[in-house]
Scaffold this motif. Structure first.
Motif, mmCIF file in Angstrom:
data_model
loop_
_atom_site.group_PDB
_atom_site.id
_atom_site.type_symbol
_atom_site.label_atom_id
_atom_site.label_comp_id
_atom_site.label_asym_id
_atom_site.label_seq_id
_atom_site.Cartn_x
_atom_site.Cartn_y
_atom_site.Cartn_z
ATOM 1 N N ALA A 20 0.824 -1.215 0.000
ATOM 2 C CA ALA A 20 0.000 0.000 0.000
ATOM 3 C C ALA A 20 0.860 1.267 0.000
ATOM 4 N N ALA A 21 2.035 1.230 0.647
ATOM 5 C CA ALA A 21 2.909 2.413 0.686
ATOM 6 C C ALA A 21 3.648 2.588 -0.639
ATOM 7 N N GLY A 22 4.261 1.512 -1.129
ATOM 8 C CA GLY A 22 5.057 1.605 -2.356
ATOM 9 C C GLY A 22 4.214 1.986 -3.566
ATOM 10 N N PHE A 39 10.782 -2.025 -6.957
ATOM 11 C CA PHE A 39 11.302 -3.383 -6.767
ATOM 12 C C PHE A 39 10.347 -4.131 -5.845
ATOM 13 N N GLU A 40 9.889 -5.291 -6.270
ATOM 14 C CA GLU A 40 8.963 -6.069 -5.442
ATOM 15 C C GLU A 40 9.390 -7.534 -5.469
ATOM 16 N N ARG A 41 9.656 -8.084 -4.280
ATOM 17 C CA ARG A 41 10.161 -9.461 -4.281
ATOM 18 C C ARG A 41 9.056 -10.483 -4.500
ATOM 19 N N GLY A 46 0.387 -5.568 -3.442
ATOM 20 C CA GLY A 46 -0.507 -5.727 -2.285
ATOM 21 C C GLY A 46 0.200 -5.969 -0.978
ATOM 22 N N GLY A 47 1.475 -6.433 -1.033
ATOM 23 C CA GLY A 47 2.271 -6.583 0.192
ATOM 24 C C GLY A 47 1.624 -7.486 1.221
ATOM 25 N N LEU A 48 1.460 -6.943 2.422
ATOM 26 C CA LEU A 48 0.914 -7.695 3.556
ATOM 27 C C LEU A 48 -0.418 -8.368 3.211
ATOM 28 N N TRP A 49 -1.206 -7.753 2.315
ATOM 29 C CA TRP A 49 -2.563 -8.230 2.052
ATOM 30 C C TRP A 49 -2.598 -9.397 1.067
ATOM 31 N N VAL A 50 -1.428 -9.828 0.574
ATOM 32 C CA VAL A 50 -1.370 -11.009 -0.291
ATOM 33 C C VAL A 50 -1.324 -12.229 0.645
ATOM 34 N N VAL A 69 8.461 -15.529 4.718
ATOM 35 C CA VAL A 69 7.141 -15.362 4.102
ATOM 36 C C VAL A 69 6.714 -13.952 4.494
ATOM 37 N N HIS A 70 6.380 -13.112 3.523
ATOM 38 C CA HIS A 70 6.145 -11.701 3.864
ATOM 39 C C HIS A 70 4.864 -11.474 4.667
ATOM 40 N N SER A 71 3.760 -12.095 4.225
ATOM 41 C CA SER A 71 2.462 -11.738 4.806
ATOM 42 C C SER A 71 2.272 -12.304 6.209
ATOM 43 N N THR A 79 -10.612 -6.298 8.404
ATOM 44 C CA THR A 79 -9.888 -5.066 8.763
ATOM 45 C C THR A 79 -10.213 -4.669 10.202
ATOM 46 N N ASN A 80 -9.297 -3.945 10.808
ATOM 47 C CA ASN A 80 -9.599 -3.466 12.159
ATOM 48 C C ASN A 80 -10.013 -2.001 12.153
ATOM 49 N N LEU A 81 -10.123 -1.415 10.964
ATOM 50 C CA LEU A 81 -10.635 -0.044 10.847
ATOM 51 C C LEU A 81 -11.795 -0.047 9.858
ATOM 52 N N GLU A 135 14.175 -8.930 -5.498
ATOM 53 C CA GLU A 135 14.429 -8.506 -4.121
ATOM 54 C C GLU A 135 15.617 -7.554 -4.073
ATOM 55 N N VAL A 136 15.459 -6.469 -3.369
ATOM 56 C CA VAL A 136 16.584 -5.558 -3.160
ATOM 57 C C VAL A 136 17.452 -6.143 -2.049
ATOM 58 N N VAL A 137 18.742 -6.314 -2.339
ATOM 59 C CA VAL A 137 19.625 -6.911 -1.332
ATOM 60 C C VAL A 137 20.603 -5.895 -0.741
HETATM 61 P P1 FAD Z 1 3.533 -4.102 3.085
HETATM 62 O O1 FAD Z 1 2.107 -4.203 2.743
HETATM 63 O O2 FAD Z 1 4.102 -5.088 4.011
HETATM 64 O O3 FAD Z 1 4.359 -4.072 1.725
HETATM 65 C C1 FAD Z 1 5.764 -4.110 1.678
HETATM 66 C C2 FAD Z 1 6.193 -4.720 0.356
HETATM 67 O O4 FAD Z 1 7.616 -4.642 0.247
HETATM 68 C C3 FAD Z 1 5.835 -6.197 0.221
HETATM 69 O O5 FAD Z 1 5.144 -6.399 -0.991
HETATM 70 C C4 FAD Z 1 7.191 -6.919 0.232
HETATM 71 O O6 FAD Z 1 7.200 -8.082 -0.566
HETATM 72 C C5 FAD Z 1 8.106 -5.844 -0.325
HETATM 73 N N1 FAD Z 1 9.498 -5.987 0.088
HETATM 74 C C6 FAD Z 1 9.982 -6.077 1.359
HETATM 75 N N2 FAD Z 1 11.326 -6.162 1.346
HETATM 76 C C7 FAD Z 1 11.694 -6.115 0.040
HETATM 77 C C8 FAD Z 1 12.955 -6.162 -0.625
HETATM 78 N N3 FAD Z 1 14.114 -6.265 0.041
HETATM 79 N N4 FAD Z 1 12.961 -6.099 -1.984
HETATM 80 C C9 FAD Z 1 11.806 -5.985 -2.685
HETATM 81 N N5 FAD Z 1 10.594 -5.947 -2.109
HETATM 82 C C10 FAD Z 1 10.549 -6.003 -0.771
HETATM 83 N N6 FAD Z 1 -3.736 -1.509 8.380
HETATM 84 C C11 FAD Z 1 -4.918 -0.905 8.150
HETATM 85 O O7 FAD Z 1 -4.949 0.230 7.674
HETATM 86 N N7 FAD Z 1 -6.101 -1.558 8.428
HETATM 87 C C12 FAD Z 1 -6.126 -2.820 8.918
HETATM 88 O O8 FAD Z 1 -7.197 -3.366 9.161
HETATM 89 C C13 FAD Z 1 -4.886 -3.476 9.164
HETATM 90 N N8 FAD Z 1 -4.849 -4.747 9.620
HETATM 91 C C14 FAD Z 1 -3.649 -5.357 9.813
HETATM 92 C C15 FAD Z 1 -3.628 -6.666 10.298
HETATM 93 C C16 FAD Z 1 -2.428 -7.320 10.526
HETATM 94 C C17 FAD Z 1 -2.428 -8.736 11.037
HETATM 95 C C18 FAD Z 1 -1.209 -6.639 10.296
HETATM 96 C C19 FAD Z 1 0.101 -7.317 10.555
HETATM 97 C C20 FAD Z 1 -1.213 -5.332 9.813
HETATM 98 C C21 FAD Z 1 -2.426 -4.678 9.563
HETATM 99 N N9 FAD Z 1 -2.469 -3.373 9.072
HETATM 100 C C22 FAD Z 1 -3.678 -2.759 8.866
HETATM 101 C C23 FAD Z 1 -1.230 -2.634 8.773
HETATM 102 C C24 FAD Z 1 -0.715 -2.928 7.343
HETATM 103 O O9 FAD Z 1 0.591 -3.291 7.479
HETATM 104 C C25 FAD Z 1 -0.896 -1.765 6.413
HETATM 105 O O10 FAD Z 1 -2.283 -1.679 6.134
HETATM 106 C C26 FAD Z 1 -0.209 -1.812 5.058
HETATM 107 O O11 FAD Z 1 -0.555 -2.950 4.354
HETATM 108 C C27 FAD Z 1 1.291 -1.677 5.101
HETATM 109 O O12 FAD Z 1 1.705 -1.382 3.792
HETATM 110 P P2 FAD Z 1 3.237 -1.272 3.420
HETATM 111 O O13 FAD Z 1 3.280 -0.992 1.960
HETATM 112 O O14 FAD Z 1 3.908 -0.346 4.352
HETATM 113 O O15 FAD Z 1 3.851 -2.690 3.730
#
Ligand code: FAD
Length: 460
Positions: A20-22, A39-41, A46-50, A69-71, A79-81, A135-137
């Motif tokens: 969601a951030a990237g 860069f996405e490994r 979708g990150g965490l949501w995959v 395992v990322h997720s 969701t909690n919101l 993956e970024v190393v």
């Molecule tokens: P992520 O979604 O984790 O994405 C990071 C990405 O970076 C991943 O795709 C990963 O593969 C990639 N990556 C990491 N390292 C590397 C590398 N070295 N090279 C290349 N790619 C890399 N938030 C809410 O707003 N509402 C909710 O209800 C909610 N529920 C949650 C429930 C749980 C159990 C958890 C753990 C978190 C929850 N969150 C919630 C917080 C959630 O983390 C955020 O919503 C959001 O998904 C974070 O986005 P992000 O892009 O920062 O990280």
């Protein structure tokens, strides 16, 4: 006054992560005319949501050489919101009633969040910018630029130079495990919530869950449906705490654990003793940047990433290196959007940062305020009550309107419901008026075409 056109720079920028951030960082950087490589490994956005049913082989994720395992999403997660406040500001997270596969509920499942992020990536044509399975190393300074080394799933390595790097790697993958005295001799199993997916393995067991915030309350309720007994231990409870939770005959709340023992018993500070089969650590996560080499300038100490000006720019390395998504207990997607606009505009030169010294002064002052309030270091990035001020400060920097009142009220009310009614908060609420305000706002901003039929039918 807007600076002269010639001072606006278009840079070559690497974004790490397509969660969601990237994704929103990529959009904002591209819209500011930068050239962007994400860069996405993983193989999808979708990150965490995959969600994946797979978890790590090491259930506490302690082995540094394990396959990560990322997720951390579990099967039953909703969701909690509330969705209205959870989405990006200019792409609201509204129900898709014309698609039966979608979950229209106010607190939808993890699948719905992933579908929303996929919609976002499609709408803004972001996938084209992503290098999947890569993956970024290593990220390190190279003169005034940044070296990014990567490796893809075919084993091919990349070594590239960028003008700037935006780190969006997520902070819910590297578990924090609670220290339990005597645990080394305790014979039971332990797992961190990062590796929890479904309750089935806990059938007929006596389970101790450590932690009583979002994941702890969800997972204990998930498990109690199949387990013999579930005992929640929480350091936020007083040492006398011992009560059976309403609506269950096998779920108890305790104080923290005093010790684990060779005979399989777990002793709580309240004096109660249970023979437990498994401990589930719902004790949160650590910030982790294994790829980052800044010669020790950026450190992570007791979950404080520093030094970071306004949780985004490390003063001595800004603006070439930035972080989107470090703070927590806030409106995350909205914050990602604002932080990304700020980073994009600072990189183009449209917005100026203060001098390195001034930024350091600000960081030091921020730490001092936290010290005065007796907050531990690990709460450095917990916005909590500082939400409105922080988000509106960034909004002001980028010339965006402040966050809407209803959004902040939904966040605050949502957290209160989560803490006080963990078993019902996703299906019962008392802030319908905020939903109406949210949708009327979306309509005014032309982000939706009409008010949802439920709101019209209920005459609200
Ligand atoms: P992520 O979604 O984790 O994405 C990071 C990405 O970076 C991943 O795709 C990963 O593969 C990639 N990556 C990491 N390292 C590397 C590398 N070295 N090279 C290349 N790619 C890399 N938030 C809410 O707003 N509402 C909710 O209800 C909610 N529920 C949650 C429930 C749980 C159990 C958890 C753990 C978190 C929850 N969150 C919630 C917080 C959630 O983390 C955020 O919503 C959001 O998904 C974070 O986005 P992000 O892009 O920062 O990280």
């Amino acid at each position: 006054m807007a600076p002269a056109q010639s001072t606006i720079k278009s840079l070559h920028v690497a974004v790490i992560g397509a969660g969601a951030a990237g994704l929103v960082a990529a959009r904002e950087l591209r819209d500011e005319n930068h050239s962007v490589v994400v860069f996405e490994r993983d193989s999808k956005v979708g990150g965490l949501w995959v969600y994946t049913p797979e978890s790590e082989v090491d259930p506490l994720s302690l082995d540094p050489n394990r396959t990560v395992v990322h997720s951390s999403v579990y099967d039953s997660l909703r969701t909690n919101l509330p969705r209205e406040c959870m989405g990006y500001r200019d792409f609201p997270f509204v129900p898709q009633h014309d698609d039966e596969s979608r979950d229209p509920r106010r607190y939808p499942t993890h699948k719905e969040v992933l579908a929303y992020l996929e919609d976002f990536a499609r709408e803004f044509k972001l996938v084209e910018m992503v290098r999947f399975n890569t993956e970024v190393v290593l990220v390190e300074p190279d003169g005034l630029k940044w070296r990014v080394q990567s490796k893809n799933s075919d084993g091919i390595s990349g070594d590239e130079i960028f003008d700037a790097v935006v780190v969006c790697n997520g902070h819910y993958t590297e578990p924090r495990v609670a220290h339990v005295p005597g645990i080394d001799s305790w014979p039971g199993k332990q797992i961190h919530s990062h590796n929890y997916r479904v309750p089935d393995p806990f059938k007929d067991q006596v389970v101790v869950v450590i932690g009583n915030f979002a994941s702890g309350t969800d997972i204990s309720r998930d498990i109690m449906a199949v387990a013999k007994e579930v005992h929640i231990a929480s350091r936020s409870n007083s040492s006398e705490t011992y009560k059976q939770l309403p609506g269950s005959d096998n779920l108890w709340l305790h104080s923290m654990i005093k010790s684990g023992n060779e005979d399989g018993s777990i002793v709580f500070e309240n004096g109660k003793v249970v023979q437990a089969d498994t401990i589930v650590h719902c004790t949160g996560y650590k910030y982790y940047f294994p790829f980052l080499n800044t010669n020790g300038y950026i450190t992570v100490e007791d979950n404080c990433v520093g030094p970071l000006y306004k949780h985004v720019f490390p003063p001595a390395l800004a603006p070439g290196l930035s972080f989107v998504g470090v703070p927590w207990m806030t409106l995350l997607f909205f914050m990602f959007e604002l932080q990304s606009k700020w980073v994009a505009a600072v990189l183009s030169g449209r917005i100026k940062l203060p001098s390195e010294d001034k930024m350091m002064e600000d960081v030091t002052a921020d730490y001092a305020i936290r010290d005065t309030h007796g907050l531990p270091k690990r709460y450095t990035h917990r916005l909590g009550a500082g939400n409105v001020q922080y988000l509106n400060w960034i909004a002001e920097q980028v010339g965006a309107p402040p966050g809407e009142q209803w959004r902040f009220q939904e966040l605050d009310g949502g957290y209160v419901r989560l803490a006080t009614r963990p078993d019902t908060f996703r299906d019962k609420w008392d802030d319908d008026h905020l939903i109406v305000e949210a949708y009327e706002g979306f309509l005014r901003e032309k982000l939706i075409k009409s008010l949802p039929s439920e709101l019209l039918e209920s005459g609200k």
